[in-house]
Design an enzyme around this catalytic site. Structure first.
Site, short mmCIF file in Angstrom:
data_model
loop_
_atom_site.label_atom_id
_atom_site.label_comp_id
_atom_site.label_asym_id
_atom_site.label_seq_id
_atom_site.Cartn_x
_atom_site.Cartn_y
_atom_site.Cartn_z
N HIS A 266 0.80 -1.21 0.00
CA HIS A 266 0.00 0.00 0.00
C HIS A 266 0.84 1.27 0.00
O HIS A 266 0.32 2.35 -0.24
CB HIS A 266 -0.89 0.00 1.25
N CYS A 267 2.14 1.17 0.31
CA CYS A 267 2.97 2.36 0.51
C CYS A 267 4.14 2.47 -0.46
O CYS A 267 4.28 3.47 -1.15
CB CYS A 267 3.50 2.39 1.94
N ILE A 268 4.99 1.46 -0.48
CA ILE A 268 6.28 1.59 -1.17
C ILE A 268 6.11 1.90 -2.66
O ILE A 268 6.83 2.75 -3.20
CB ILE A 268 7.15 0.33 -0.98
N VAL A 270 3.77 3.55 -4.02
CA VAL A 270 2.93 4.74 -4.18
C VAL A 270 3.61 6.01 -3.65
O VAL A 270 3.66 7.04 -4.33
CB VAL A 270 1.58 4.54 -3.45
N ASP A 271 4.13 5.94 -2.44
CA ASP A 271 4.57 7.15 -1.74
C ASP A 271 5.64 7.95 -2.48
O ASP A 271 5.62 9.19 -2.42
CB ASP A 271 5.05 6.79 -0.34
#
Length: 421
Positions: A266-268, A270-271
């Protein structure tokens, strides 16, 4: 812990892996909790006692939902907001790859119309630097009719939940806190400390927002580097994992990363693009992120090519049986969001190979609306290790050959054969 209802009410907006962890921590600390989510399906699942994440136990969830002081709702008019509101809504990318902060906008408007004087509102959703000051706080002010920082308090505190990690939990991992004003920072820090969380005070909201992007972009870049490094080692017939082991003995200046099937979760993935979005606006270069993105995107294709080369040289095409072992984005979780296994399936299908999969955490795996068949037994021609789950069957027992891009068997190995030509 005893539930001291003299403490204020906390409203948590968004009950995913972050918001649910916050709600449980607030409840365990004695707060009355309003748990708000726009998705009725999420609320129904939680009321059935299914947390849907490994970081919250069913027992903790039941304690939260069965407390008479808890309100589970998709309508904020059904409960007072209380003294503190924590926003934990998703911040994905649009189909075009731009930051999607629509959920933050919706939450700010919904809360702003209902908060009272002195309410503390903290934002935990990962976002571009300046969001709290330029977007979130003004929307709250507009909807509430009060001034941000004086009429109500606003702070940013980036989430640091690591799904499946039972060592570094919500209450043991330090929380970075940056407020719109010194008073905002002070109140937000006091709130998180009341949950038993160590607090690191940032200079302001922008520094707190940027710290989260630094953490995850650091991982994004280093994952790409170690995967490229492993490919170089393969070409030179060098054991990449042993080189990493040896380098890890250095007690300073080196942090080990290990090869993988690519980035996921969910993060790597996208962020970093919340960072490049803002960097582009101010004319700052992010060439290293772009290079890392190119490497990360290439990994699933490279895996498919390795498998196809083996099958072709072994005379197993067409009709080869390829088994994907572990398809979630990280070990010992069921989360499929942006898992690199999706790219591997697409790449294999594009080459005329329809794989099957085995994963003790994932009962169903669908890619582009087409189900991937679960393993039905027998022996595959090649087992591709995409994720190592504790207690999962060793791939060598399931296939004639094994390809492990996560490190142990990077070249495809068969009995008596070190490397496929």
């Amino acid at each position: 812990m005893s539930q001291d209802r003299t403490l204020p009410r906390v409203t948590v907006c968004g009950l995913g892996y972050v918001g649910l962890s916050v709600a449980v921590a607030a409840h365990d600390a004695g707060y009355a909790v309003t748990a708000y989510d726009v998705d009725e399906g999420v609320l129904a699942r939680l009321k059935r006692g299914n947390p849907g994440i490994s970081n919250v136990s069913p027992e903790q969830l039941v304690a939260l939902t069965e407390d008479p002081a808890t309100v589970m709702t998709n309508d904020l008019d059904q409960s007072p907001i209380g003294d503190v509101a924590v926003v934990c809504v998703p911040t994905p990318l649009t189909p075009g790859g731009a930051p999607d902060t629509s959920a933050i906008v919706d939450a700010a408007r919904a809360l702003g119309a209902r908060i009272g004087p002195g309410t503390l509102v903290t934002l935990e959703s990962t976002t571009w630097p300046g969001t709290t000051e330029e977007l979130f706080a003004p929307l709250l002010a507009q909807s509430s009719g009060m001034d941000a920082g004086t009429g109500f308090n606003v702070a940013f505190s980036p989430e640091r939940i690591d799904p499946g990690n039972h060592t570094h939990t919500f209450t043991t991992t330090p929380k970075v806190v940056g407020g719109l004003t010194a008073r905002c920072t002070e109140r937000a820090a006091a709130f998180y400390r009341s949950l038993g969380v160590p607090v690191v005070v940032a200079a302001g909201t922008r520094e707190a927002e940027m710290s989260k992007l630094l953490e995850n972009t650091y991982r994004f870049v280093n994952i790409s580097f170690v995967n490229e490094f492993a490919a170089v080692c393969d070409a030179m017939d060098i054991d990449a994992m042993d080189a990493i082991r040896c380098a890890s003995s250095k007690p300073f200046g080196f942090t080990p990363f290990t090869p993988s099937a690519g980035v996921g979760g969910h993060c790597i993935p996208v962020d970093p693009f919340y960072l490049t979005h803002k960097a582009d606006e101010v004319g700052a270069a992010t060439s290293m992120i772009a290079a890392a993105d190119a490497v990360n995107r290439s990994v699933p294709e490279a895996i498919a090519e390795q498998v196809l080369d083996h099958l072709r040289s072994a005379g197993l095409l067409p009709g080869a049986k390829v088994l994907l072992c572990g398809v979630s984005y990280k070990p010992d979780v069921a989360d499929l969001r942006m898992t690199p296994a999706i790219g591997v399936v697409r790449a294999l299908r594009a080459r005329g190979v329809e794989p099957s999969f085995i994963d003790p955490f994932v009962p169903e795996f669908v890619v582009d609306d087409v189900p991937v068949a679960p393993w039905s037994g027998g022996t595959a021609d090649v087992a591709v290790v995409l994720q190592k789950h504790e207690g999962a069957p060793p791939p060598a027992e399931l296939a004639h050959a094994v390809y492990d891009p996560t490190g142990a068997r990077r070249p495809i190995r068969t009995p008596g054969l070190r490397r496929v030509p």
